[in-house]
Write a protein that holds these residues in place. Structure first.
Motif, PDB file in Angstrom:
ATOM      1  N   SER A  83       0.975  -1.359  -0.003  1.00 47.81           N
ATOM      2  CA  SER A  83      -0.040   0.029  -0.120  1.00 47.81           C
ATOM      3  C   SER A  83       0.954   1.269   0.101  1.00 47.81           C
ATOM      4  CB  SER A  83      -1.024   0.161   1.087  1.00 47.81           C
ATOM      5  OG  SER A  83      -1.897  -1.022   1.297  1.00 47.81           O
ATOM      6  N   CYS A  84       1.888   1.388   0.954  1.00 47.76           N
ATOM      7  CA  CYS A  84       2.912   2.296   0.852  1.00 47.76           C
ATOM      8  C   CYS A  84       3.673   2.398  -0.346  1.00 47.76           C
ATOM      9  CB  CYS A  84       3.862   2.107   1.907  1.00 47.76           C
ATOM     10  SG  CYS A  84       5.047   3.700   1.989  1.00 47.76           S
ATOM     11  N   ALA A  85       4.138   1.368  -1.079  1.00 48.66           N
ATOM     12  CA  ALA A  85       4.593   1.422  -2.232  1.00 48.66           C
ATOM     13  C   ALA A  85       3.600   1.854  -3.505  1.00 48.66           C
ATOM     14  CB  ALA A  85       5.260   0.043  -2.606  1.00 48.66           C
ATOM     15  N   ALA A  86       2.542   1.552  -3.364  1.00 44.88           N
ATOM     16  CA  ALA A  86       1.579   2.000  -4.394  1.00 44.88           C
ATOM     17  C   ALA A  86       1.339   3.512  -4.194  1.00 44.88           C
ATOM     18  CB  ALA A  86       0.228   1.258  -4.184  1.00 44.88           C
ATOM     19  N   LEU A  87       1.469   4.003  -2.992  1.00 43.89           N
ATOM     20  CA  LEU A  87       1.098   5.464  -2.960  1.00 43.89           C
ATOM     21  C   LEU A  87       2.629   6.408  -3.517  1.00 43.89           C
ATOM     22  CD1 LEU A  87      -0.314   7.961  -1.611  1.00 43.89           C
ATOM     23  CD2 LEU A  87       0.588   7.274   0.596  1.00 43.89           C
ATOM     24  N   LEU A  88       3.555   5.760  -3.149  1.00 45.51           N
ATOM     25  CA  LEU A  88       4.823   6.417  -3.612  1.00 45.51           C
ATOM     26  C   LEU A  88       4.756   6.259  -5.121  1.00 45.51           C
ATOM     27  CD1 LEU A  88       7.385   4.906  -1.425  1.00 45.51           C
ATOM     28  CD2 LEU A  88       6.425   7.100  -1.061  1.00 45.51           C
ATOM     29  N   LEU A  89       4.235   5.317  -6.145  1.00 42.17           N
ATOM     30  CA  LEU A  89       4.127   5.389  -7.364  1.00 42.17           C
ATOM     31  C   LEU A  89       3.176   6.275  -7.917  1.00 42.17           C
ATOM     32  CD1 LEU A  89       4.324   1.540  -7.986  1.00 42.17           C
ATOM     33  CD2 LEU A  89       6.021   3.340  -8.502  1.00 42.17           C
ATOM     34  N   LYS A  90       1.924   6.574  -7.035  1.00 41.85           N
ATOM     35  CA  LYS A  90       1.116   7.530  -7.592  1.00 41.85           C
ATOM     36  C   LYS A  90       1.653   9.043  -7.218  1.00 41.85           C
ATOM     37  CE  LYS A  90      -2.946   4.943  -5.979  1.00 41.85           C
ATOM     38  NZ  LYS A  90      -4.110   4.808  -5.337  1.00 41.85           N
ATOM     39  N   ILE A  91       2.198   8.928  -6.320  1.00 45.20           N
ATOM     40  CA  ILE A  91       3.074  10.481  -6.042  1.00 45.20           C
ATOM     41  C   ILE A  91       3.977  10.537  -7.395  1.00 45.20           C
ATOM     42  CG2 ILE A  91       4.854  11.684  -4.761  1.00 45.20           C
ATOM     43  CD1 ILE A  91       3.472  10.499  -2.350  1.00 45.20           C
ATOM     44  N   GLU A  92       4.774   9.577  -7.780  1.00 43.60           N
ATOM     45  CA  GLU A  92       5.848   9.841  -8.619  1.00 43.60           C
ATOM     46  C   GLU A  92       4.974  10.021 -10.144  1.00 43.60           C
ATOM     47  OE1 GLU A  92       9.388   7.316 -10.163  1.00 43.60           O
ATOM     48  OE2 GLU A  92       7.422   6.161 -10.321  1.00 43.60           O
TER      49      GLU A  92
END
Length: 256
Positions: free
Chosen positions: A108-117
């Motif tokens: 979930s955290c990784a997916a959030l970081l990808l969305k930010i990117e």
């Protein structure tokens, strides 16, 4: 109308005298040459990891392996006491507790970081601040932040980040997570630690692990930790104490 394509697998196949795994001869190319961590990465990502990638993945797997008497460990101990002759049942039962609350927030955290990117790549500015404020306004937990035991900071996160820096793997995703942490603190008006699962999500992105594999990696890691609980349960029978405590401390009532 054309016939449907026949399914294929690139993962592995066994013949009478050989085993092939992702195009490699398992007996001669992999057994005795790759460690368990390297093989896990190879099966998942299709390439043999570099030494720095192995260091990061090893550190992440060890970090998730053992946390004490967590729900997964308690469940495994209860099952081990109930079905002592079937260790796979106890381990499988404990692994079912890995999810959005315990150990499963890495992806979930990784997916959030990808969305930010993605939002940054589209030209949006102050994305970290906007994300933090959105979570704060909605009063939703931010994936990868907060911990019930480790306060004010999760010591595992600091160690993981140190290892990443030592191996040249503290890159844009880890930096993005740190920046998000600063904005989360500002939005909430208090400090909220980056927890170990959040750090692991960022670092697995740094070493090119697919998001879809991240929770599975948590499962793989925790399975090893549960073996120790099963062996100890045979000697201590703590499940009986847990059961007795529940009967003692959870009162029965017929009030509605």
């Amino acid at each position: 109308m054309s016939a449907p394509k026949r399914p294929i697998t690139r993962t592995g196949v066994s013949t009478a005298d050989a085993v092939r795994v992702r195009g490699r001869d398992m007996i001669n190319d992999l057994v005795g040459r790759l460690s368990y961590t390297e093989m896990l990465y190879f099966l998942t990502c299709g390439v043999v990891p570099t030494p720095p990638q192995v260091k990061i993945l090893d550190a992440c797997l060890v970090t998730l392996m053992e946390h004490g008497l967590t729900p997964s460990a308690v469940i495994s101990r209860l099952m081990a006491d109930s079905v002592p002759e079937e260790p796979q049942v106890a381990i499988a039962a404990g692994l079912l507790a890995i999810g959005s609350v315990y150990a499963g927030t890495t992806e979930s955290c990784a997916a959030l970081l990808l969305k930010i990117e993605k939002r940054q790549s589209a030209g949006e500015v102050d994305v970290h601040r906007a994300v933090a404020q959105d979570y704060a306004k909605a009063r939703r937990p931010v994936p990868g932040f907060g911990h019930g035991t480790h306060k004010p900071d999760d010591p595992r996160t600091a160690r993981l980040f140190d290892i990443a820096r030592e191996n040249g793997c503290f890159g844009p995703y880890a930096e993005s997570l740190v920046l998000l942490g600063e904005e989360v603190d500002l939005a909430l008006g208090r400090h909220l630690t980056i927890n170990a699962t959040g750090a692991i999500g960022a670092l697995l992105l740094e070493i090119d692990v697919p998001v879809d594999a991240m929770r599975a990696f948590s499962v793989v890691s925790r399975a090893g930790g549960l073996v120790g609980h099963l062996l100890e349960e045979k000697e201590q029978h703590s499940a009986r104490v847990i059961w007795a405590g529940a009967k003692r401390d959870i009162a029965y009532t017929e009030d509605t």
